[in-house]
Scaffold this motif. Structure first.
Motif, PDB file in Angstrom:
ATOM      1  N   LEU A   1       4.201 -16.350   4.263  1.00  0.00           N
ATOM      2  CA  LEU A   1       4.816 -15.262   5.011  1.00  0.00           C
ATOM      3  C   LEU A   1       4.900 -13.997   4.173  1.00  0.00           C
ATOM      4  CD1 LEU A   1       7.627 -17.463   6.530  1.00  0.00           C
ATOM      5  CD2 LEU A   1       5.963 -16.198   7.909  1.00  0.00           C
ATOM      6  N   THR A   2       5.230 -14.148   2.906  1.00  0.00           N
ATOM      7  CA  THR A   2       5.316 -12.996   2.012  1.00  0.00           C
ATOM      8  C   THR A   2       3.935 -12.393   1.776  1.00  0.00           C
ATOM      9  OG1 THR A   2       7.225 -14.017   0.950  1.00  0.00           O
ATOM     10  CG2 THR A   2       6.150 -12.217  -0.222  1.00  0.00           C
ATOM     11  N   GLU A   3       2.954 -13.249   1.651  1.00  0.00           N
ATOM     12  CA  GLU A   3       1.572 -12.774   1.479  1.00  0.00           C
ATOM     13  C   GLU A   3       1.145 -11.904   2.656  1.00  0.00           C
ATOM     14  OE1 GLU A   3      -2.039 -15.452   1.969  1.00  0.00           O
ATOM     15  OE2 GLU A   3      -1.922 -15.264  -0.211  1.00  0.00           O
ATOM     16  N   PHE A   4       1.530 -12.302   3.872  1.00  0.00           N
ATOM     17  CA  PHE A   4       1.201 -11.478   5.027  1.00  0.00           C
ATOM     18  C   PHE A   4       1.843 -10.103   4.910  1.00  0.00           C
ATOM     19  CE2 PHE A   4       2.460  -9.722   9.126  1.00  0.00           C
ATOM     20  CZ  PHE A   4       1.216  -9.561   9.716  1.00  0.00           C
ATOM     21  N   ALA A   5       3.097 -10.053   4.465  1.00  0.00           N
ATOM     22  CA  ALA A   5       3.786  -8.767   4.360  1.00  0.00           C
ATOM     23  C   ALA A   5       3.074  -7.815   3.406  1.00  0.00           C
ATOM     24  CB  ALA A   5       5.232  -8.980   3.920  1.00  0.00           C
ATOM     25  N   THR A   6       2.436  -8.367   2.380  1.00  0.00           N
ATOM     26  CA  THR A   6       1.728  -7.495   1.439  1.00  0.00           C
ATOM     27  C   THR A   6       0.502  -6.836   2.078  1.00  0.00           C
ATOM     28  OG1 THR A   6       0.353  -9.285   0.532  1.00  0.00           O
ATOM     29  CG2 THR A   6       2.495  -8.895  -0.516  1.00  0.00           C
ATOM     30  N   SER A   7       0.069  -7.355   3.229  1.00  0.00           N
ATOM     31  CA  SER A   7      -1.086  -6.765   3.922  1.00  0.00           C
ATOM     32  C   SER A   7      -0.684  -5.677   4.910  1.00  0.00           C
ATOM     33  CB  SER A   7      -1.868  -7.847   4.673  1.00  0.00           C
ATOM     34  OG  SER A   7      -1.137  -8.314   5.804  1.00  0.00           O
ATOM     35  N   LEU A   8       0.606  -5.403   5.048  1.00  0.00           N
ATOM     36  CA  LEU A   8       1.063  -4.448   6.062  1.00  0.00           C
ATOM     37  C   LEU A   8       0.483  -3.041   5.910  1.00  0.00           C
ATOM     38  CD1 LEU A   8       4.755  -5.630   6.510  1.00  0.00           C
ATOM     39  CD2 LEU A   8       2.959  -5.620   8.253  1.00  0.00           C
ATOM     40  N   PRO A   9       0.241  -2.551   4.698  1.00  0.00           N
ATOM     41  CA  PRO A   9      -0.374  -1.214   4.620  1.00  0.00           C
ATOM     42  C   PRO A   9      -1.693  -1.115   5.383  1.00  0.00           C
ATOM     43  CG  PRO A   9       0.482  -1.837   2.489  1.00  0.00           C
ATOM     44  CD  PRO A   9       0.606  -3.059   3.361  1.00  0.00           C
ATOM     45  N   GLN A  10      -2.433  -2.208   5.468  1.00  0.00           N
ATOM     46  CA  GLN A  10      -3.705  -2.186   6.192  1.00  0.00           C
ATOM     47  C   GLN A  10      -3.512  -2.355   7.701  1.00  0.00           C
ATOM     48  OE1 GLN A  10      -3.428  -4.022   3.074  1.00  0.00           O
ATOM     49  NE2 GLN A  10      -4.198  -2.064   2.338  1.00  0.00           N
ATOM     50  N   LEU A  11      -2.310  -2.759   8.125  1.00  0.00           N
ATOM     51  CA  LEU A  11      -2.072  -3.054   9.539  1.00  0.00           C
ATOM     52  C   LEU A  11      -1.302  -1.956  10.264  1.00  0.00           C
ATOM     53  CD1 LEU A  11      -1.127  -6.835   9.258  1.00  0.00           C
ATOM     54  CD2 LEU A  11      -3.324  -5.847   9.910  1.00  0.00           C
ATOM     55  N   ILE A  12      -0.703  -1.039   9.519  1.00  0.00           N
ATOM     56  CA  ILE A  12       0.100   0.012  10.172  1.00  0.00           C
ATOM     57  C   ILE A  12      -0.469   1.397   9.863  1.00  0.00           C
ATOM     58  CG2 ILE A  12       2.181  -1.393  10.226  1.00  0.00           C
ATOM     59  CD1 ILE A  12       3.213   0.378   7.867  1.00  0.00           C
ATOM     60  N   THR A  13      -1.775   1.471   9.732  1.00  0.00           N
ATOM     61  CA  THR A  13      -2.395   2.761   9.417  1.00  0.00           C
ATOM     62  C   THR A  13      -2.285   3.756  10.560  1.00  0.00           C
ATOM     63  OG1 THR A  13      -4.513   1.824  10.143  1.00  0.00           O
ATOM     64  CG2 THR A  13      -4.040   1.804   7.774  1.00  0.00           C
ATOM     65  N   GLY A  14      -1.974   3.283  11.760  1.00  0.00           N
ATOM     66  CA  GLY A  14      -1.864   4.186  12.898  1.00  0.00           C
ATOM     67  C   GLY A  14      -3.231   4.579  13.433  1.00  0.00           C
ATOM     68  N   GLU A  15      -3.219   5.458  14.428  1.00  0.00           N
ATOM     69  CA  GLU A  15      -4.457   5.915  15.062  1.00  0.00           C
ATOM     70  C   GLU A  15      -4.488   7.429  15.057  1.00  0.00           C
ATOM     71  OE1 GLU A  15      -5.270   2.662  18.507  1.00  0.00           O
ATOM     72  OE2 GLU A  15      -3.473   3.888  18.759  1.00  0.00           O
TER      73      GLU A  15
ATOM     74  N   SER B   1      13.163   4.087   3.005  1.00  0.00           N
ATOM     75  CA  SER B   1      12.266   4.389   4.128  1.00  0.00           C
ATOM     76  C   SER B   1      11.250   5.463   3.772  1.00  0.00           C
ATOM     77  CB  SER B   1      13.080   4.823   5.347  1.00  0.00           C
ATOM     78  OG  SER B   1      13.812   6.011   5.086  1.00  0.00           O
ATOM     79  N   LYS B   2      11.600   6.333   2.814  1.00  0.00           N
ATOM     80  CA  LYS B   2      10.669   7.388   2.399  1.00  0.00           C
ATOM     81  C   LYS B   2       9.692   6.908   1.329  1.00  0.00           C
ATOM     82  CE  LYS B   2      13.476  11.451   3.556  1.00  0.00           C
ATOM     83  NZ  LYS B   2      14.473  10.740   4.363  1.00  0.00           N
ATOM     84  N   THR B   3       9.957   5.737   0.769  1.00  0.00           N
ATOM     85  CA  THR B   3       9.016   5.165  -0.201  1.00  0.00           C
ATOM     86  C   THR B   3       7.739   4.775   0.533  1.00  0.00           C
ATOM     87  OG1 THR B   3      10.863   4.280  -1.486  1.00  0.00           O
ATOM     88  CG2 THR B   3       8.693   3.322  -1.894  1.00  0.00           C
ATOM     89  N   PRO B   4       6.563   5.200   0.059  1.00  0.00           N
ATOM     90  CA  PRO B   4       5.315   4.835   0.754  1.00  0.00           C
ATOM     91  C   PRO B   4       5.175   3.321   0.894  1.00  0.00           C
ATOM     92  CG  PRO B   4       4.902   6.543  -0.886  1.00  0.00           C
ATOM     93  CD  PRO B   4       6.329   6.079  -1.094  1.00  0.00           C
ATOM     94  N   VAL B   5       4.622   2.908   2.007  1.00  0.00           N
ATOM     95  CA  VAL B   5       4.530   1.482   2.286  1.00  0.00           C
ATOM     96  C   VAL B   5       3.738   0.741   1.211  1.00  0.00           C
ATOM     97  CG1 VAL B   5       2.493   1.714   3.790  1.00  0.00           C
ATOM     98  CG2 VAL B   5       4.028  -0.254   4.060  1.00  0.00           C
ATOM     99  N   LYS B   6       2.742   1.387   0.625  1.00  0.00           N
ATOM    100  CA  LYS B   6       1.973   0.718  -0.424  1.00  0.00           C
ATOM    101  C   LYS B   6       2.826   0.455  -1.653  1.00  0.00           C
ATOM    102  CE  LYS B   6      -2.392   1.464  -1.187  1.00  0.00           C
ATOM    103  NZ  LYS B   6      -2.938   0.181  -0.702  1.00  0.00           N
ATOM    104  N   GLU B   7       3.849   1.275  -1.873  1.00  0.00           N
ATOM    105  CA  GLU B   7       4.774   1.013  -2.974  1.00  0.00           C
ATOM    106  C   GLU B   7       5.810  -0.031  -2.570  1.00  0.00           C
ATOM    107  OE1 GLU B   7       6.471   4.523  -4.729  1.00  0.00           O
ATOM    108  OE2 GLU B   7       4.606   5.659  -4.479  1.00  0.00           O
ATOM    109  N   ARG B   8       6.262   0.022  -1.319  1.00  0.00           N
ATOM    110  CA  ARG B   8       7.244  -0.975  -0.872  1.00  0.00           C
ATOM    111  C   ARG B   8       6.694  -2.387  -1.002  1.00  0.00           C
ATOM    112  NH1 ARG B   8       8.510   2.801   3.749  1.00  0.00           N
ATOM    113  NH2 ARG B   8       7.235   1.454   5.075  1.00  0.00           N
ATOM    114  N   VAL B   9       5.433  -2.587  -0.646  1.00  0.00           N
ATOM    115  CA  VAL B   9       4.913  -3.963  -0.678  1.00  0.00           C
ATOM    116  C   VAL B   9       4.697  -4.469  -2.091  1.00  0.00           C
ATOM    117  CG1 VAL B   9       3.840  -3.755   1.589  1.00  0.00           C
ATOM    118  CG2 VAL B   9       2.463  -3.324  -0.449  1.00  0.00           C
TER     119      VAL B   9
END
Length: 485
Positions: A110-124, A60-68
């Protein structure tokens, strides 16, 4: 047995279950004995949860860009081994090789979508007052579980694996006891892709493990895909134990056919929808509602159905019990006055006499009170009901307790829009027999086809697999103060 005894997968290793109780796995294609799986116990689940809990802090502490990055590599492995996984899916599930290939291709999407998650959970982030900043971020839940069905041994697991894990969770997966083989390969490739041990675990078994998952205090959320009857049980039990739960159930999808529909296109779509994957999918066409004079289209549907041949372009249903249940539905409808236009009962395939096949079946003059009009058959069967008006057709669709999908076949844009607005279903099609959204659009029905909030794939899944953290910061007390600060 071709594949021997299937083991659980815990903390990156194949592991024997504590239970000596097992279940046999046979291929629907020809009855070949493939393997046996253990009926795991709560003790096995405890081990899997402990492995996941141990892995969670670092993952969970691994940055999302590394997780994907794991899922970029996993996607490559799926592409490299597409035929191998498809062959196994076909062997244990009974679908045709072409359908199995399409299933694995959907896993890749489906896996390809998961690799885009860093761009989708940037927050506000927003400066809400002078010197005061608010921001949001998505935090993983912890250990989560996914209970998956037999009809898509690879695709439905990949509805949840890439997104839930890329978002920082650790997962326990319980495969269908009918089709456990594909997931073992998937686990192997996830590890090869660099997923740390303990992040993904498999516990095989039957209802005992489903109940244990719902009850386990170390599991934060549960997703389920299966029948509505079991979805209700899982949802109630999991939420009673204060877990998040998203439980997808069955369906009775209605295709509304208007007289102006293109006959060839409509017939091809409906025949493919009702028979694809032997009708064993929650998006299959199950009931057609003909509005007005549509005999010319029904004739075309029958022509297309007769081109579908068991063992060639039509796979097997999952087991003999399913075959017998489907054929009982057909016989009962005939006894109640419906007319069987294309009859798939008694289907056999030369050289595969122990396979469990049902041929494509078209039933006309079905009335709304018949079981074939109301209940999910989960076989290559289309029931045709007839109405005089579109509103009457919509009344039939809206009266169904389910709400997965509905489609309308017409060349009239106004009529299509009317159905899109009035149909009580989560996924709507216009001249589309299987209106499954493509990524990033999410999959999920309404009514008794889904219990819980959100959808299981696409952007909507982010809210299910994470919790929102809100942070407010103030660093410069010398700034002027107002009511917000």
């Amino acid at each position: 047995m071709k594949y021997g005894s299937i083991k659980n997968y815990i903390n990156g290793k194949l592991k024997e279950a504590h239970s000596e109780r097992t279940l046999k796995i046979t291929s629907p294609l020809d009855g070949t004995l493939l393997a046996e799986i253990p009926c795991s116990t709560a003790a096995d689940l405890d081990e899997a949860v402990e492995a996941a809990r141990t892995a969670f802090p670092a993952w969970s502490k691994t940055p999302v860009k590394e997780r994907v990055q794991v899922f970029f590599r996993y996607k490559y492995l799926l592409e490299q081994h597409l035929q191998e996984l498809a062959a196994l899916v076909s062997e244990e599930n009974g679908k045709t090789m072409g359908e199995a290939v399409a299933e694995v291709e959907k896993c890749i999407e489906l896996t390809e979508f998961a690799t885009s998650l860093p761009q989708l959970i940037t927050g506000e982030v927003l400066e809400v007052s002078k010197g005061v900043e608010c921001r949001t971020s998505h935090a993983p839940l912890g250990v989560v579980a996914s209970i998956v069905p037999f009809n898509f041994p690879a695709m439905v697991p990949n509805w949840t694996i890439p997104n839930a894990i890329a978002l920082g969770n650790c997962m326990i997966m319980k495969p269908s006891e009918k089709v456990p083989l594909s997931l073992t390969l998937i686990a192997k490739w996830l590890k090869e892709a660099g997923l740390p041990d303990g992040v993904f675990n498999i516990v095989n078994g039957d209802s005992e493990i489903v109940n244990a998952i719902c009850d386990h205090p170390g599991i934060e959320a549960v997703s389920f895909v299966g029948s509505t009857k079991v979805a209700k049980i899982v949802y109630r039990r999991a939420t009673q134990n204060l877990k998040r739960c998203l439980a997808l159930g069955g369906a009775k999808n209605h295709l509304l056919v208007l007289p102006d529909a293109k006959p060839d296109m409509t017939a091809q779509n409906i025949a493919a929808s009702m028979s694809g994957c032997a009708g064993q999918r929650c998006m299959a066409a199950s009931a057609m509602v003909g509005v007005g004079s549509v005999d010319h289209i029904i004739d075309k549907i029958c022509e297309e159905a007769r081109k579908i041949v068991p063992g060639e372009n039509l796979g097997a249903v999952i087991n003999r019990e399913s075959k017998e249940r489907i054929e009982r539905y057909i016989t009962e409808a005939e006894q109640q006055g419906a007319r069987i236009l294309v009859d798939g009962r008694g289907a056999t395939v030369n050289g595969k006499e122990n396979g469990t096949y049902v041929g494509p079946t078209v039933i006309d003059h079905v009335t709304p009170d018949m079981a074939v009009a109301r209940e999910e058959i989960f076989g290559p069967v289309i029931s045709i009901l007839r109405t005089d008006t579109l509103d009457q057709a919509l009344d039939i669709e809206n009266a169904s307790p389910y709400g997965n999908a509905a489609s309308v076949f017409t060349q009239n844009g106004g009529m299509a829009r009317y159905v899109m607005e009035k149909a009580s279903a989560g996924m709507i099609g216009v001249n589309v027999g299987v209106p499954v959204p493509r990524e990033p659009f999410s999959f999920g029905g309404w009514n008794e086809s889904k219990f819980g909030v959100g959808d299981i794939t696409g952007k909507s899944s982010i809210e299910f697999w994470t919790k929102l953290k809100k942070s407010t910061t103030k660093w410069n007390p010398e700034e002027g103060v107002n009511w917000m600060s």
